[in-house]
Scaffold this motif. Structure first.
Motif, PDB file in Angstrom:
ATOM      1  N   UNK A   1     -97.660  -6.453 -24.003  1.00  0.00           N
ATOM      2  CA  UNK A   1     -97.819  -7.340 -22.841  1.00  0.00           C
ATOM      3  C   UNK A   1     -96.582  -7.405 -21.944  1.00  0.00           C
ATOM      4  N   UNK A   2     -95.418  -7.021 -22.472  1.00  0.00           N
ATOM      5  CA  UNK A   2     -94.178  -7.145 -21.712  1.00  0.00           C
ATOM      6  C   UNK A   2     -93.972  -6.020 -20.710  1.00  0.00           C
ATOM      7  N   UNK A   3     -94.502  -4.853 -20.993  1.00  0.00           N
ATOM      8  CA  UNK A   3     -94.136  -3.657 -20.237  1.00  0.00           C
ATOM      9  C   UNK A   3     -95.250  -3.211 -19.289  1.00  0.00           C
ATOM     10  N   UNK A   4     -94.883  -2.493 -18.221  1.00  0.00           N
ATOM     11  CA  UNK A   4     -95.893  -1.995 -17.288  1.00  0.00           C
ATOM     12  C   UNK A   4     -96.641  -0.783 -17.813  1.00  0.00           C
ATOM     13  N   UNK A   5     -96.232  -0.268 -18.963  1.00  0.00           N
ATOM     14  CA  UNK A   5     -96.889   0.888 -19.576  1.00  0.00           C
ATOM     15  C   UNK A   5     -97.551   0.444 -20.867  1.00  0.00           C
ATOM     16  N   UNK A   6     -98.827   0.702 -21.003  1.00  0.00           N
ATOM     17  CA  UNK A   6     -99.570   0.309 -22.191  1.00  0.00           C
ATOM     18  C   UNK A   6     -99.685   1.487 -23.147  1.00  0.00           C
TER      19      UNK A   6
ATOM     20  N   UNK B   1     -91.946   5.219 -24.488  1.00  0.00           N
ATOM     21  CA  UNK B   1     -90.637   5.053 -23.848  1.00  0.00           C
ATOM     22  C   UNK B   1     -90.414   6.093 -22.756  1.00  0.00           C
ATOM     23  N   UNK B   2     -90.850   7.324 -22.997  1.00  0.00           N
ATOM     24  CA  UNK B   2     -90.710   8.374 -21.984  1.00  0.00           C
ATOM     25  C   UNK B   2     -91.528   8.029 -20.741  1.00  0.00           C
ATOM     26  N   UNK B   3     -92.748   7.520 -20.941  1.00  0.00           N
ATOM     27  CA  UNK B   3     -93.570   7.135 -19.784  1.00  0.00           C
ATOM     28  C   UNK B   3     -92.951   5.956 -19.051  1.00  0.00           C
ATOM     29  N   UNK B   4     -92.342   5.031 -19.804  1.00  0.00           N
ATOM     30  CA  UNK B   4     -91.647   3.915 -19.169  1.00  0.00           C
ATOM     31  C   UNK B   4     -90.532   4.419 -18.252  1.00  0.00           C
ATOM     32  N   UNK B   5     -89.758   5.371 -18.752  1.00  0.00           N
ATOM     33  CA  UNK B   5     -88.665   5.920 -17.952  1.00  0.00           C
ATOM     34  C   UNK B   5     -89.196   6.614 -16.696  1.00  0.00           C
ATOM     35  N   UNK B   6     -90.314   7.333 -16.852  1.00  0.00           N
ATOM     36  CA  UNK B   6     -90.918   8.012 -15.703  1.00  0.00           C
ATOM     37  C   UNK B   6     -91.406   7.008 -14.671  1.00  0.00           C
ATOM     38  N   UNK B   7     -92.043   5.931 -15.120  1.00  0.00           N
ATOM     39  CA  UNK B   7     -92.548   4.905 -14.203  1.00  0.00           C
ATOM     40  C   UNK B   7     -91.395   4.255 -13.441  1.00  0.00           C
TER      41      UNK B   7
ATOM     42  N   UNK C   1     -95.376   9.154  -0.302  1.00  0.00           N
ATOM     43  CA  UNK C   1     -95.528   7.841  -0.917  1.00  0.00           C
ATOM     44  C   UNK C   1     -96.826   7.769  -1.721  1.00  0.00           C
ATOM     45  N   UNK C   2     -97.906   8.241  -1.143  1.00  0.00           N
ATOM     46  CA  UNK C   2     -99.191   8.211  -1.839  1.00  0.00           C
ATOM     47  C   UNK C   2     -99.149   9.059  -3.109  1.00  0.00           C
ATOM     48  N   UNK C   3     -98.490  10.207  -3.034  1.00  0.00           N
ATOM     49  CA  UNK C   3     -98.358  11.069  -4.217  1.00  0.00           C
ATOM     50  C   UNK C   3     -97.614  10.361  -5.332  1.00  0.00           C
ATOM     51  N   UNK C   4     -96.488   9.726  -4.990  1.00  0.00           N
ATOM     52  CA  UNK C   4     -95.698   9.005  -6.002  1.00  0.00           C
ATOM     53  C   UNK C   4     -96.494   7.843  -6.589  1.00  0.00           C
ATOM     54  N   UNK C   5     -97.238   7.131  -5.770  1.00  0.00           N
ATOM     55  CA  UNK C   5     -98.037   6.010  -6.265  1.00  0.00           C
ATOM     56  C   UNK C   5     -99.115   6.494  -7.238  1.00  0.00           C
ATOM     57  N   UNK C   6     -99.736   7.631  -6.917  1.00  0.00           N
ATOM     58  CA  UNK C   6    -100.747   8.194  -7.814  1.00  0.00           C
ATOM     59  C   UNK C   6    -100.120   8.636  -9.133  1.00  0.00           C
ATOM     60  N   UNK C   7     -98.945   9.253  -9.051  1.00  0.00           N
ATOM     61  CA  UNK C   7     -98.241   9.679 -10.270  1.00  0.00           C
ATOM     62  C   UNK C   7     -97.887   8.474 -11.148  1.00  0.00           C
ATOM     63  N   UNK C   8     -97.486   7.382 -10.502  1.00  0.00           N
ATOM     64  CA  UNK C   8     -97.152   6.173 -11.259  1.00  0.00           C
ATOM     65  C   UNK C   8     -98.369   5.638 -11.990  1.00  0.00           C
ATOM     66  N   UNK C   9     -99.517   5.592 -11.310  1.00  0.00           N
ATOM     67  CA  UNK C   9    -100.723   5.075 -11.955  1.00  0.00           C
ATOM     68  C   UNK C   9    -101.168   5.954 -13.114  1.00  0.00           C
ATOM     69  N   UNK C  10    -100.936   7.263 -13.006  1.00  0.00           N
ATOM     70  CA  UNK C  10    -101.314   8.167 -14.099  1.00  0.00           C
ATOM     71  C   UNK C  10    -100.470   7.920 -15.348  1.00  0.00           C
ATOM     72  N   UNK C  11     -99.252   7.434 -15.162  1.00  0.00           N
ATOM     73  CA  UNK C  11     -98.363   7.183 -16.299  1.00  0.00           C
ATOM     74  C   UNK C  11     -98.632   5.841 -16.952  1.00  0.00           C
ATOM     75  N   UNK C  12     -99.336   4.960 -16.283  1.00  0.00           N
ATOM     76  CA  UNK C  12     -99.554   3.622 -16.829  1.00  0.00           C
ATOM     77  C   UNK C  12    -100.697   3.606 -17.826  1.00  0.00           C
TER      78      UNK C  12
END
Length: 221
Positions: free
Chosen positions: A158-163, A174-180, A210-221
């Motif tokens: 619940x604490x982190x943006x990556x589940x 942890x690797x996905x957290x760093x990427x996000x 910007x849109x590319x980075x936002x999509x990449x972020x959502x893929x890591x979450x």
């Protein structure tokens, strides 16, 4: 931020005060961090020890035990550098509870980082935290788990943006957290550039990036 504190098992209660000098006397702790210990920390208590011997959940090499440390502050909060110094000195994952008094009201927050144990120094992610909560807030029972690694993941979730994904190792989380976090910094930079860019063709390029980075972020979450 989530509003959440856990009800730690009575059987796991440890309750041992630890002199803060034990942490900042280590040679790899900078003078600036030592000064933060002195100025920010009133007391450190090793409050709970979650282990097979106390809560009957098997551990692993990555999560042999989980420790809960209570930090009473002098000035209303404690820097992440202080938490990291404690984390690096203890070869177990740690959940921190930090207390303060604000306008006469006792408050508390829970904070932790994804911690990976190895042969050398532990690898520690950024720290994530709950909101400040009243010290007497109702606590939730610990998540159901079949082992200490799964319990650790469930406590942090619940604490982190990556589940954590099914079957995923903590190192992968942890690797996905760093990427996000890296993508979020890039997104912030692109948004700032977009607001000030006067040329239309350049604005279009920035929006695309910007849109590319936002999509990449959502893929890591």
């Amino acid at each position: 931020m989530v509003n959440l504190l856990y009800k730690w098992p009575v059987a796991a209660k440890f309750g041992s005060r630890v002199p803060k000098e034990k942490f900042y006397e280590h040679g790899n702790v900078s003078t600036a961090v030592r000064e933060k210990f002195v100025s920010e920390v009133q007391r450190i208590t090793w409050a709970y020890k979650l282990a097979e011997s106390t809560i009957n959940l098997p551990g692993s090499t990555s999560v042999p035990e989980i420790q809960v440390f209570l930090i009473d502050t002098k000035v209303g909060d404690v820097a992440d550098q202080v938490l990291a110094a404690i984390d690096k000195a203890i070869q177990y994952p740690i959940i921190f509870e930090i207390t303060r008094a604000t306008a006469g009201e006792a408050q508390i927050r829970m904070a932790a980082a994804h911690k990976q144990l190895g042969l050398g120094a532990p690898k520690i992610s950024a720290y994530y935290s709950t909101s400040w909560l009243p010290a007497d807030v109702e606590r939730q029972t610990l998540p159901t788990a079949i082992s200490l690694p799964t319990l650790y993941a469930a406590i942090l979730d619940p604490l982190t943006p990556v589940k954590a994904r099914p079957g995923e190792e903590m190192s992968e989380v942890a690797d996905r957290l760093a990427t996000v976090r890296k993508l979020e910094r890039e997104i912030t930079t692109l948004e700032r550039k977009l607001r000030t860019e006067p040329q239309l063709n350049r604005k279009i390029e920035l929006r695309r990036s910007l849109k590319t980075r936002q999509q990449e972020r959502e893929q890591q979450r």
